[in-house]
Design an enzyme around this catalytic site. Structure first.
Site, PDB file in Angstrom:
ATOM      1  N   ALA A  70       0.819  -1.216   0.000  1.00 41.61           N
ATOM      2  CA  ALA A  70       0.000   0.000   0.000  1.00 41.61           C
ATOM      3  C   ALA A  70       0.852   1.265   0.000  1.00 41.61           C
ATOM      4  CB  ALA A  70      -0.939  -0.013   1.202  1.00 41.61           C
ATOM      5  N   ALA A 195      -1.638  -6.883   0.948  1.00 40.15           N
ATOM      6  CA  ALA A 195      -1.968  -8.283   1.253  1.00 40.15           C
ATOM      7  C   ALA A 195      -1.784  -8.652   2.718  1.00 40.15           C
ATOM      8  CB  ALA A 195      -1.094  -9.193   0.390  1.00 40.15           C
ATOM      9  N   CYS A 320       8.601   5.361  19.288  1.00 41.50           N
ATOM     10  CA  CYS A 320       9.911   5.873  19.658  1.00 41.50           C
ATOM     11  C   CYS A 320      10.668   6.312  18.407  1.00 41.50           C
ATOM     12  CB  CYS A 320      10.677   4.758  20.368  1.00 41.50           C
ATOM     13  SG  CYS A 320      12.211   5.340  21.036  1.00 41.50           S
TER      14      CYS A 320
HETATM   15  C1  LIG Z   1      -3.843   2.546   6.469  1.00 48.84           C
HETATM   16  C2  LIG Z   1      -2.547   2.012   5.965  1.00 48.84           C
HETATM   17  N1  LIG Z   1      -2.050   2.480   4.810  1.00 48.84           N
HETATM   18  C3  LIG Z   1      -0.893   2.025   4.298  1.00 48.84           C
HETATM   19  C4  LIG Z   1      -0.146   1.079   4.963  1.00 48.84           C
HETATM   20  C5  LIG Z   1       1.156   0.607   4.365  1.00 48.84           C
HETATM   21  O1  LIG Z   1       1.000  -0.673   3.840  1.00 48.84           O
HETATM   22  P1  LIG Z   1       2.265  -1.543   3.369  1.00 48.84           P
HETATM   23  O2  LIG Z   1       2.837  -2.118   4.606  1.00 48.84           O
HETATM   24  O3  LIG Z   1       1.675  -2.577   2.462  1.00 48.84           O
HETATM   25  O4  LIG Z   1       3.162  -0.644   2.630  1.00 48.84           O
HETATM   26  C6  LIG Z   1      -0.620   0.568   6.180  1.00 48.84           C
HETATM   27  C7  LIG Z   1       0.184  -0.425   6.936  1.00 48.84           C
HETATM   28  O5  LIG Z   1       0.391  -0.311   8.119  1.00 48.84           O
HETATM   29  C8  LIG Z   1      -1.851   1.043   6.689  1.00 48.84           C
HETATM   30  O6  LIG Z   1      -2.340   0.594   7.841  1.00 48.84           O
END
Ligand SMILES: Cc1ncc(COP(=O)(O)O)c(C=O)c1O
Length: 378
Positions: A70, A195, A320
């Protein structure tokens, strides 16, 4: 026995996912771009997975671009859509993978309007729409927050964006698999997903494009993903992602109900065992699996360590950074003080958690919170 209550951070892999990935690692080793049988076999498995991911969110397979997660999907949309002179609307409760690119873009001349949430972490749809102006190119918002689980009014904002001719991007990383998402009903342009939040592997995700706008490649290379994401595909992880989506589609309502019941049990149990607690978010507009609680007067990181020593994994409302404890920006945006944010812990439930584990966590909190409070007392 470890009790893993941090499913918003990442989820354990489903056994079916491990199985499918092992098979793909062994049998689909070919390069999907190769024209001979080994390549074709890997390509075919990717296309099966593309269909599985697409079907979970209600789009055609052709709308899915696989990414490295993401973070990459969010960066692809933000850097692909925005340039100096553009305006973007967002919220004050975004994930760092949206906050940080927007800060870079702001330095490059993009103007950013950040809408404040209410005390439960939700923004007002009308306020988001009112922030749109003639320079607005994009509206980007998180669907549900990773720290509090607060669910945003995406449908209403999407309709406003459509009416005003503004592109909309939604970071749906926490929602998929925990709440139903049907993009046939929600008129957004881009959606990010990952995923590892739904029983799949880390390092793979999707950028879903629904409208006519094509976001250019963020990674340039060998023309993979129809030229929109260079780099040899991570075949086994894509396969695992597809299987995780298929499981999610099959078990969705049952799984959400189960998580919801366990979350209620945890909240009621904590209220019964521990004095002076507050739910950051509340039950109304929150993901079924997430409980962010302020234990008044507690140093969250100390409680977290004490829980870890007793076998429970959860997450703190503070992180932290370079040796200093930074309170959560999301909780601060919701109007909490730095001390209240530091006293907050997130528990997030998912596959593999049962009543016995929840009851043990409640029992431990009943013992540990007064001890930490006593140790902290002046
Ligand atoms: C709301 C949200 N967006 C984006 C991410 C980032 O995802 P990724 O770990 O696949 O880069 C996360 C992961 O913690 C998330 O909770």
């Amino acid at each position: 026995m470890r009790i893993y209550l941090d499913h918003n951070a990442t989820t354990p892999l489903r056994p079916e996912v491990v199985e499918a990935m092992s098979r793909a690692l062994r049998d689909q080793f070919g390069n999907p771009s190769s024209v001979y049988a080994e390549g074709a076999s890997a390509r075919a498995r990717i296309e099966v997975a593309r269909g599985q991911v697409a079907s979970l969110v209600g789009v055609e397979a052709g709308n899915i671009r696989f990414t490295g997660g993401a973070t990459e999907s969010n960066n692809t949309v933000l850097f692909g859509c925005l340039a100096s002179g553009d305006h973007v609307v967002t919220t004050e409760v975004e994930h760092p993978s949206v906050v940080a690119p927007l800060a870079v873009l702001e330095e490059q001349g993009v103007s950013v309007s950040r809408i404040k949430p209410d005390q439960d972490g939700c923004v007002d749809a009308a306020e988001m729409a009112d922030a749109i102006n003639d320079q607005t190119k994009l509206l980007t918002m998180i669907w549900a927050n990773n720290e509090t689980g607060s669910i945003q009014p995406v449908q209403a904002v999407a309709e406003a964006c459509r009416d005003r001719g503004v592109l909309m991007h939604v970071d749906a990383t926490q929602v998929i698999g925990k709440s139903s998402v049907d993009l046939a009903q929600t008129p957004i342009d881009f959606l990010s997903s990952s995923a590892h939040k739904l029983g799949g592997p880390k390092g793979v995700g999707a950028l879903v494009s629904c409208g006519d706008t094509v976001v250019p490649a963020f990674l340039h290379g060998g023309g993979q993903e129809k030229g929109l994401r260079g780099g040899t595909e991570n075949v086994a992880s894509i396969v695992g992602y597809g299987v995780a989506c298929e499981l999610s589609a099959a078990e969705g309502p049952e799984r959400m109900e189960h998580s919801g019941k366990l979350r209620e049990r945890l909240w009621h149990g904590i209220q019964a065992q521990v004095e002076s607690v507050r739910w950051n978010g509340g039950p109304e507009k929150t993901l079924c699996n997430t409980l962010n609680i302020e234990f008044k007067g507690v140093a969250g990181e100390v409680l977290l360590q004490a829980l870890d020593l007793e076998g429970v994994a959860a997450s703190a409302g503070a992180a932290c950074h370079s040796g200093s404890i930074e309170p959560s920006a999301v909780l601060l945006a919701m109007g909490r003080s730095a001390d209240e944010a530091r006293a907050s812990l997130r528990f997030s439930i998912g596959w593999g958690v049962d009543e016995e584990q929840i009851d043990r966590a409640i029992e431990l909190l009943g013992e540990l919170v007064p001890r930490v409070r006593q140790a902290e007392a002046p």
